[in-house]
Design a protein around this motif. Structure first.
Motif, mmCIF file in Angstrom:
data_model
loop_
_atom_site.group_PDB
_atom_site.id
_atom_site.type_symbol
_atom_site.label_atom_id
_atom_site.label_comp_id
_atom_site.label_asym_id
_atom_site.label_seq_id
_atom_site.Cartn_x
_atom_site.Cartn_y
_atom_site.Cartn_z
ATOM 1 N N MET A 144 -8.368 1.837 -4.603
ATOM 2 C CA MET A 144 -9.203 2.365 -2.996
ATOM 3 C C MET A 144 -7.676 0.812 -2.242
ATOM 4 S SD MET A 144 -9.888 0.138 0.038
ATOM 5 C CE MET A 144 -10.749 -1.481 -1.390
ATOM 6 N N GLN A 145 -7.192 1.704 -1.269
ATOM 7 C CA GLN A 145 -6.449 0.355 -0.061
ATOM 8 C C GLN A 145 -6.794 0.772 1.390
ATOM 9 O OE1 GLN A 145 -2.403 1.977 -1.110
ATOM 10 N NE2 GLN A 145 -2.141 0.783 -3.333
ATOM 11 N N TRP A 146 -6.985 -0.763 1.953
ATOM 12 C CA TRP A 146 -7.064 -0.756 2.988
ATOM 13 C C TRP A 146 -6.737 -1.680 3.681
ATOM 14 C CZ3 TRP A 146 -10.872 -3.734 5.959
ATOM 15 C CH2 TRP A 146 -10.814 -2.994 7.392
ATOM 16 N N GLN A 147 -5.267 -1.153 4.952
ATOM 17 C CA GLN A 147 -4.626 -2.301 5.776
ATOM 18 C C GLN A 147 -3.860 -1.717 6.744
ATOM 19 O OE1 GLN A 147 -0.436 -2.373 3.871
ATOM 20 N NE2 GLN A 147 -0.839 0.362 3.667
ATOM 21 N N GLY A 148 -4.338 -3.003 7.894
ATOM 22 C CA GLY A 148 -4.003 -2.691 8.913
ATOM 23 C C GLY A 148 -3.085 -3.507 9.911
ATOM 24 N N ASN A 149 -2.915 -4.268 11.214
ATOM 25 C CA ASN A 149 -2.527 -4.536 11.569
ATOM 26 C C ASN A 149 -3.233 -4.718 13.029
ATOM 27 O OD1 ASN A 149 -0.199 -2.861 11.379
ATOM 28 N ND2 ASN A 149 -0.370 -3.829 13.677
ATOM 29 N N GLY A 162 1.055 -0.966 0.040
ATOM 30 C CA GLY A 162 0.488 -0.328 0.165
ATOM 31 C C GLY A 162 0.958 0.998 0.094
ATOM 32 N N VAL A 163 0.075 2.109 -0.036
ATOM 33 C CA VAL A 163 1.241 3.699 -0.406
ATOM 34 C C VAL A 163 0.969 4.242 1.018
ATOM 35 C CG1 VAL A 163 0.642 6.561 -0.498
ATOM 36 C CG2 VAL A 163 -0.052 4.491 -1.901
ATOM 37 N N SER A 192 -4.295 0.643 11.660
ATOM 38 C CA SER A 192 -5.112 0.665 10.141
ATOM 39 C C SER A 192 -4.437 2.376 9.422
ATOM 40 C CB SER A 192 -6.523 1.033 10.838
ATOM 41 O OG SER A 192 -7.298 0.723 9.431
ATOM 42 N N GLN A 193 -5.190 2.195 8.258
ATOM 43 C CA GLN A 193 -4.769 2.963 7.515
ATOM 44 C C GLN A 193 -5.517 2.477 5.857
ATOM 45 O OE1 GLN A 193 -0.756 4.793 5.924
ATOM 46 N NE2 GLN A 193 -1.402 4.357 3.947
ATOM 47 N N TYR A 194 -6.202 3.508 5.575
ATOM 48 C CA TYR A 194 -7.400 3.907 4.047
ATOM 49 C C TYR A 194 -7.267 4.476 3.766
ATOM 50 C CZ TYR A 194 -11.323 4.343 1.697
ATOM 51 O OH TYR A 194 -12.064 4.571 0.246
ATOM 52 N N VAL A 195 -6.256 4.673 2.468
ATOM 53 C CA VAL A 195 -6.518 4.808 0.992
ATOM 54 C C VAL A 195 -7.044 5.244 0.455
ATOM 55 C CG1 VAL A 195 -4.268 6.131 -0.348
ATOM 56 C CG2 VAL A 195 -3.756 5.430 2.332
ATOM 57 N N ASP A 196 -7.828 6.566 -0.783
ATOM 58 C CA ASP A 196 -8.956 6.496 -1.725
ATOM 59 C C ASP A 196 -8.288 7.486 -2.103
ATOM 60 O OD1 ASP A 196 -10.705 6.256 -3.339
ATOM 61 O OD2 ASP A 196 -12.355 7.516 -2.034
ATOM 62 N N THR A 197 -7.818 6.948 -3.794
ATOM 63 C CA THR A 197 -7.243 8.090 -4.982
ATOM 64 C C THR A 197 -7.616 8.170 -5.638
ATOM 65 O OG1 THR A 197 -5.064 7.621 -3.335
ATOM 66 C CG2 THR A 197 -5.057 9.011 -5.938
ATOM 67 N N SER A 198 -7.999 9.339 -6.616
ATOM 68 C CA SER A 198 -8.506 9.351 -7.400
ATOM 69 C C SER A 198 -7.617 10.239 -8.060
ATOM 70 C CB SER A 198 -9.669 10.210 -7.814
ATOM 71 O OG SER A 198 -10.723 9.370 -6.950
ATOM 72 N N SER A 199 -7.155 9.908 -9.807
ATOM 73 C CA SER A 199 -5.841 10.509 -10.300
ATOM 74 C C SER A 199 -6.002 10.758 -11.888
ATOM 75 C CB SER A 199 -4.708 10.434 -10.733
ATOM 76 O OG SER A 199 -4.855 9.013 -10.595
ATOM 77 N N THR A 200 -6.290 11.665 -12.625
ATOM 78 C CA THR A 200 -5.160 11.271 -14.671
ATOM 79 C C THR A 200 -4.049 11.153 -14.381
ATOM 80 O OG1 THR A 200 -7.600 12.974 -14.775
ATOM 81 C CG2 THR A 200 -5.844 12.336 -16.171
ATOM 82 N N PRO A 201 -3.274 9.969 -14.390
ATOM 83 C CA PRO A 201 -2.664 9.350 -14.260
ATOM 84 C C PRO A 201 -1.666 10.294 -15.923
ATOM 85 C CG PRO A 201 -3.559 7.718 -15.358
ATOM 86 C CD PRO A 201 -4.373 8.918 -15.320
ATOM 87 N N ALA A 202 -0.476 10.289 -15.016
ATOM 88 C CA ALA A 202 0.879 10.648 -16.181
ATOM 89 C C ALA A 202 1.330 10.024 -16.535
ATOM 90 C CB ALA A 202 1.825 12.223 -15.662
ATOM 91 N N THR A 203 2.188 9.819 -17.590
ATOM 92 C CA THR A 203 3.172 9.198 -18.184
ATOM 93 C C THR A 203 4.624 10.114 -18.061
ATOM 94 O OG1 THR A 203 4.215 7.268 -19.938
ATOM 95 C CG2 THR A 203 2.424 8.325 -20.369
ATOM 96 N N ASN A 204 5.395 9.327 -17.933
ATOM 97 C CA ASN A 204 6.799 9.457 -18.281
ATOM 98 C C ASN A 204 8.034 9.238 -18.517
ATOM 99 O OD1 ASN A 204 8.033 12.014 -17.748
ATOM 100 N ND2 ASN A 204 8.895 11.662 -15.388
ATOM 101 N N PRO A 205 8.153 8.802 -19.399
ATOM 102 C CA PRO A 205 8.763 7.778 -20.099
ATOM 103 C C PRO A 205 9.985 8.672 -20.325
ATOM 104 C CG PRO A 205 7.288 7.846 -21.519
ATOM 105 C CD PRO A 205 7.112 8.583 -20.849
#
Length: 715
Positions: free
Chosen positions: A290-295, A133-134, A247-260
């Motif tokens: 969406m990422q959700w992780q925890g321990n 996760g991020v 615990s950590q919850y991350v919700d990301t929306s993006s217009t992605p870039a390609t940068n090669p």
């Protein structure tokens, strides 16, 4: 597609798990003077500590860094704050022999890709659990960088090493913090945090934080919006036991870039004149994740000898994207137009991981020896459904890189399914046995580690007429080391370690890849002198990696295991408190990589691995004004140097295809004002102050000069 009901329910569950229960008893030292037992599975770090003396990631239990015959670097929360960083990538490159391999774009779903000792790693750990996760810096207490193979910490890591992120626990006193951050490209970030006890005797504590981030980009169309919610709940039911939920919850929306990096059609040189803002993804691309992780961990001291840790980790990810794939080789037509291939790519993936662990730790003394021993068990389950489609080759278009125009990506209905249309279940079980012995009043330490693991994979390949693939493999790895005191504060060490990395990739014929293997030697000296005012290490290493995946020359898009390579090098690190006001960190790494076997491309044998610099150097200086009109100001200056690197393993190692060396300079100023009820902090930082054009990797350019300003209040 991403199911909003699914991730909203996960968010609700995450919030529910952070709601405190009510109980009694502990913290490490209560106001009534009662002293509580410290767990061997925990390292306590002062909030203002710039350098660490103990580490968890070398053995999975609290171990003195000087005595440990293993290379582990630590970047503390104080260092993260001093660099004014919100991204893992901005911090990690100050560790010797760690180099960035990411694209420098704002839509990375893993928190960046990096190489350790010449080998790219995508797997990080979070509180000792494998994580994909991020990581957000608001929820980082320290970053421990494991160097080289390590069967003691975990067999399932890349041969070069990996990192373990330790998350913070609740503060001893109630603290409320709010923060606003503004930056270049209209970037905005706000943070809110509560940390402190929940009852009078401080047996329960809560750390709960939230982040909103709107991340503008230097690339056309690209941006990112992110919400982060996380926390840590800690309860000590007795003086010798602790229950922790993180615990950590991350919700990301993006217009992605390609940068090669774009290459000439004859594959002889890099095209340096492509507009730095060019983004072939266009305005219709998207990426939602969406990422959700925890321990959940329970730690208890059973008696004077034995301690127990029971843990459970979970992670869920829902990912959907539509963006452009295709070659980065540019073709120039008779009309002079320069174009690149466009392959619209659609991915819909959902996965979750479950990881219960158990560790029994013991401390013994006999025959003048101090013996610590740990027996561990891990069960790691993964379930993944993945559908990837790409546009039919018959309808592929080409994009003018000098005069790009918005274009229609089409819809998934127009695409064809490819090999990653599959459902996968995997189970990994591992048994580990780690020991340390110290003798001669701690002047001599021996380290031993062993791990045996089995892997089971059950895959349904929907692109091959519902073909079911079942594979079972096993692997055993060892670790040995010894360190001895030369004079007080100066120790020599030597160690040997092995590792493996299970693969989820299949050949064109449907065979599961064998685990990537690694073995390596470390030897050198560690020092901690003048009451820990100056510490660090000087060491050499040699690592061999086997079962290396290579592109399949006969079946594009597939891979084969045809390679073996080596990495040897020297690392130097120094952390020093020069005066009460001036502190400094310095690191240097020499890394020599060589491909020793490659059945797919024999011409590569004897050449370097791509993206790995031979020389790296970093230095970070901080000066605190302790009195006078500038009292409360911290001024920091950083310099990162990365040497020349090979551009791409798939192309010939020509001078024109190499990534040039670069130096990048960063500065940060933090000014604190302590009030009776509110503490104010003002920060201003500049990354890449000389606005240097440089290549992070073949995946992307480094960012130009950027400014950040931050205001925070702590109650």
């Amino acid at each position: 597609m991403c199911n909003p009901h699914r991730w909203l329910s996960l968010l609700a569950l995450s919030l529910a798990t952070l709601t405190p229960a009510y109980a009694q008893d502990t913290a490490d030292e209560e106001t009534d003077g009662t002293v509580y037992e410290l767990s061997p599975f925990t390292v306590t770090v002062a909030e203002d500590e710039l350098y660490a003396t103990n580490v968890l990631s070398g053995t999975r239990f609290n171990t003195n860094m000087l005595e440990l015959p293993k290379a582990v670097d630590v970047l503390t929360s104080e260092f993260i704050r001093d660099t004014d960083s919100t991204e893992l990538a901005d911090v990690i490159e100050y560790s010797p022999s760690v180099s960035r391999q990411d694209s420098g774009t704002p839509d990375d779903i893993t928190g960046s890709s990096f190489a350790v000792r010449g080998y790219t790693t995508f797997t990080t750990y979070r509180n000792g659990y494998r994580s994909f996760g991020v990581p957000d810096t608001l929820f980082m207490s320290r970053i421990e960088v494991i160097k080289g193979p390590s069967s003691v910490f975990s067999g399932t890591i890349e041969p070069g090493g990996t990192i373990n992120i330790i998350t913070p626990t609740p503060a001893a006193r109630p603290t409320v913090m709010t923060k606003l951050r503004f930056g270049s490209y209209d970037r905005f970030r706000t943070e809110a945090l509560y940390s402190g006890p929940l009852n009078e005797n401080r047996t329960m504590g809560l750390r709960l934080g939230a982040v909103y981030e709107n991340y503008g980009s230097r690339f056309d169309y690209a941006d990112r919006e992110r919400y982060v919610l996380g926390g840590n709940y800690r309860w000590k039911p007795t003086k010798k036991s602790t229950l922790t939920l993180d615990s950590q919850y991350v919700d990301t929306s993006s217009t992605p870039a390609t940068n090669p990096v774009y290459f000439s059609a004859d594959r002889t040189h890099i095209l340096w004149d492509v507009d730095r803002s060019f983004n072939k993804n266009g305005p219709d691309a998207f990426q939602d994740v969406m990422q959700w992780q925890g321990n959940l961990d329970y730690e208890a001291q059973l008696n004077e000898i034995l301690s127990l840790k029971l843990g459970f980790y979970w992670r869920a990810q829902d990912l959907e994207h539509m963006k452009i794939a295709g070659s980065s080789v540019v073709t120039q037509g008779a009309d002079g137009r320069r174009t690149i291939q466009m392959v619209p790519d659609y991915l819909d993936s959902y996965s979750y991981d479950l990881d219960p662990q158990a560790y029994l730790y013991g401390e013994f003394e006999y025959f003048g020896l101090k013996h610590t021993s740990m027996l561990g068990f891990e069960y790691y389950y993964t379930d993944q459904d993945r559908l990837e489609k790409r546009q039919s080759p018959s309808s592929l278009a080409r994009l003018d890189i000098d005069n790009p125009a918005p274009f229609d990506l089409g819809t998934p209905a127009d695409f064809v399914a490819i090999r990653l249309d599959q459902s996968l279940e995997s189970v990994q079980t591992g048994i580990s046995f780690n020991n340390t012995w110290t003798a001669l009043d701690d002047k001599l330490m021996f380290l031993q580690g062993f791990r045996y693991a089995t892997f089971e994979y059950d895959v349904v390949r929907l692109d091959t007429d519902l073909k079911t693939i079942y594979e079972e493999k096993s692997e055993a790895v060892w670790n040995f080391g010894v360190s001895g005191e030369i004079v007080p504060g100066l120790r020599a060490f030597v160690s040997y370690a092995e590792s493996y990395l299970p693969q989820r990739t299949f050949t064109y014929d449907g065979d599961l890849f064998d685990p990537i293997t690694g073995s390596g030697w470390d030897c050198g000296i560690k020092y901690s002198l003048w009451n820990n005012r100056v510490s660090g290490s000087i060491l050499g290493y040699s690592i061999t990696r086997g079962n290396t995946p290579q592109d399949d020359p006969e079946h594009p898009g597939y891979s084969i295991q045809s390679g073996e390579d080596e990495s040897t090098g020297v690392e130097f690190s120094l952390q020093g408190k020069i005066t009460e006001a001036w502190s400094s960190m310095l690191g240097y790494a020499y890394t020599e990589t060589q491909i020793t076997s490659d059945d797919a491309r024999p011409q590569n044998i004897g050449t370097r691995r791509s993206g790995i610099p031979e020389h790296q150097f970093s230095v970070w200086n901080r000066y605190r004004f302790l009195d006078g009109p500038l009292q409360g100001l911290k001024a920091s200056f950083g310099w990162v140097y990365v040497g020349e690197r090979r551009g791409n393993d798939a192309f010939a190692d020509l001078e024109g295809m190499r990534l040039p060396s670069y130096s990048r300079f960063d500065v940060a100023f933090i000014y604190g004002i302590k009030g009776e009820q509110v503490d104010w902090n003002f920060a201003f930082s500049v990354k890449n102050i000389l606005d240097k054009d440089y290549l992070l990797s073949t995946s992307g350019w480094g960012e130009g000069r950027t400014y950040n300003g931050t205001i925070s209040m702590t109650f």
